[in-house]
Design a protein around this motif. Structure first.
Motif, short mmCIF file in Angstrom:
data_model
loop_
_atom_site.label_atom_id
_atom_site.label_comp_id
_atom_site.label_asym_id
_atom_site.label_seq_id
_atom_site.Cartn_x
_atom_site.Cartn_y
_atom_site.Cartn_z
N PHE A 121 -6.22 1.80 5.72
CA PHE A 121 -6.57 0.94 4.58
C PHE A 121 -6.15 1.56 3.26
CE2 PHE A 121 -9.54 0.18 1.08
CZ PHE A 121 -9.20 -1.13 0.81
N VAL A 130 -2.58 1.13 2.49
CA VAL A 130 -2.27 -0.21 1.96
C VAL A 130 -2.63 -0.28 0.48
CG1 VAL A 130 -2.77 -2.68 2.11
CG2 VAL A 130 -2.67 -1.30 4.20
N LYS A 131 -3.80 0.23 0.13
CA LYS A 131 -4.27 0.19 -1.25
C LYS A 131 -3.34 0.96 -2.18
CE LYS A 131 -8.56 1.04 -3.88
NZ LYS A 131 -8.17 2.16 -4.75
N THR A 188 0.14 -0.73 -2.46
CA THR A 188 0.06 -1.95 -3.28
C THR A 188 -0.02 -1.59 -4.75
OG1 THR A 188 -1.08 -3.12 -1.48
CG2 THR A 188 -1.21 -4.08 -3.69
N TYR A 191 0.10 -3.22 5.40
CA TYR A 191 -1.00 -4.15 5.66
C TYR A 191 -0.92 -4.64 7.10
CZ TYR A 191 -3.59 -8.52 5.86
OH TYR A 191 -4.44 -9.53 6.25
N ASN A 192 0.27 -5.02 7.54
CA ASN A 192 0.44 -5.51 8.91
C ASN A 192 0.09 -4.43 9.93
OD1 ASN A 192 1.25 -8.10 8.13
ND2 ASN A 192 3.42 -7.52 7.98
N ALA A 245 -8.79 -5.71 2.14
CA ALA A 245 -7.42 -5.82 2.63
C ALA A 245 -6.85 -7.21 2.40
CB ALA A 245 -7.36 -5.47 4.12
N SER A 246 -7.69 -8.22 2.59
CA SER A 246 -7.25 -9.60 2.36
C SER A 246 -6.89 -9.83 0.90
CB SER A 246 -8.36 -10.57 2.78
OG SER A 246 -7.98 -11.90 2.57
N TYR A 260 -3.56 -8.26 0.31
CA TYR A 260 -2.53 -9.09 0.94
C TYR A 260 -2.15 -10.26 0.03
CZ TYR A 260 -0.44 -12.45 4.17
OH TYR A 260 0.40 -13.37 4.75
#
Length: 276
Positions: free
Chosen positions: A212, A215-216, A219, A241-242, A257-258, A261
């Motif tokens: 996670f 991803v953060k 991004t 993310y995937n 996460a959403s 995304y």
């Protein structure tokens, strides 16, 4: 009669204590090595490890190379362990192992040596030198004595220390991510650290966190990149993310996460619109 006994018992205990103290001080001060040896063993068997340690400390050098030396050295090391002086117990058990490699006590000594360093391992936020040493000793013990009665306990300790080190690694990566909000090049270090963590710790309890926070961080890096690098970094963030959703479809970070995304896909849609 009952009340008389109640009043006499404390006096008897005091007298016994004074006699014991006098005996200890007398033996401690004289030069009779055999008397010290006998009293040290007596205290050891009775669980008075502090007094036993003091006596063993005096006589241990006298028994080097003698038949009783092995017994004295093991008890001496164990008194340090029993009195929670783990630096010295680790050191003394290490000496015992080197000096008496054929001893019947070698397996127990190896276990207690490793456990001494385990006891010295600090909380995860501090320097983990003692943790590394404990893990090395525990792994050696586990590999050498897979049938030992201490195997399960050694394995549990090793797993606990491994988890502690993993927590330190993930907290460092999270700190990089936090600092990256104000210093974006640091985000590159955060992403690299999280990549390494995921690769190096496939069974970690903190692996989901690493996915996670990767991803953060990616991004955040993409959203604050120059236009010529932004699209490529957004695609990398989407891949991360995937990867999170593939590994943890029911992730505890579902909401956060959403949200990330949606940010990623919105920006990528903008690039697609501009390309038309």
């Amino acid at each position: 009669m009952f009340f008389m006994m109640r009043s006499i018992l404390p006096i008897l205990f005091c007298l016994l204590f004074l006699v014991s103290c006098n005996e200890y001080q007398k033996v401690l001060k004289n030069e009779d090595v055999k008397a010290k040896y006998d009293l040290a063993e007596k205290y050891y068997e009775e669980g008075d490890f502090r007094r036993a340690k003091r006596l063993f400390e005096q006589i241990a050098p006298k028994y080097v190379g003698k038949p009783q030396g092995e017994r004295v050295m093991f008890f001496f090391a164990d008194t340090y362990f029993k009195t929670e002086d783990y630096y010295l117990s680790g050191y003394q058990f290490e000496r015992f192992i080197k000096s008496y490699s054929k001893s019947d006590k070698i397996q127990e000594a190896s276990y207690l040596e490793a456990k001494s360093y385990y006891k010295l391992s600090p909380k995860y936020s501090l320097d983990q030198t003692d943790t590394d040493k404990a893990l090395s000793k525990l792994q050696t013990f586990i590999n050498t004595y897979p049938e030992s009665e201490y195997f399960a306990d050694a394995n549990t300790m090793a797993q606990e220390l491994t988890t502690k080190k993993e927590k330190k690694e993930i907290e460092i990566a999270k700190q990089f991510d936090k600092l990256g909000e104000f210093n974006y090049p640091i985000l590159v270090s955060a992403i690299a650290a999280l990549d390494n963590f995921i690769t190096d710790n496939p069974g970690s309890a903190y692996r989901e966190d690493a996915f996670f926070y990767r991803v953060k961080a990616s991004t955040n890096l993409a959203m604050n990149s120059t236009p010529d690098r932004m699209q490529g970094r957004l695609k990398e963030a989407l891949d991360m993310y995937n990867a999170l959703m593939k590994s943890y479809p029911e992730t505890k970070y579902q909401k956060e996460a959403s949200s990330l995304y949606k940010k990623i896909t919105k920006e990528l849609e903008g690039f697609q619109e501009n390309a038309k």
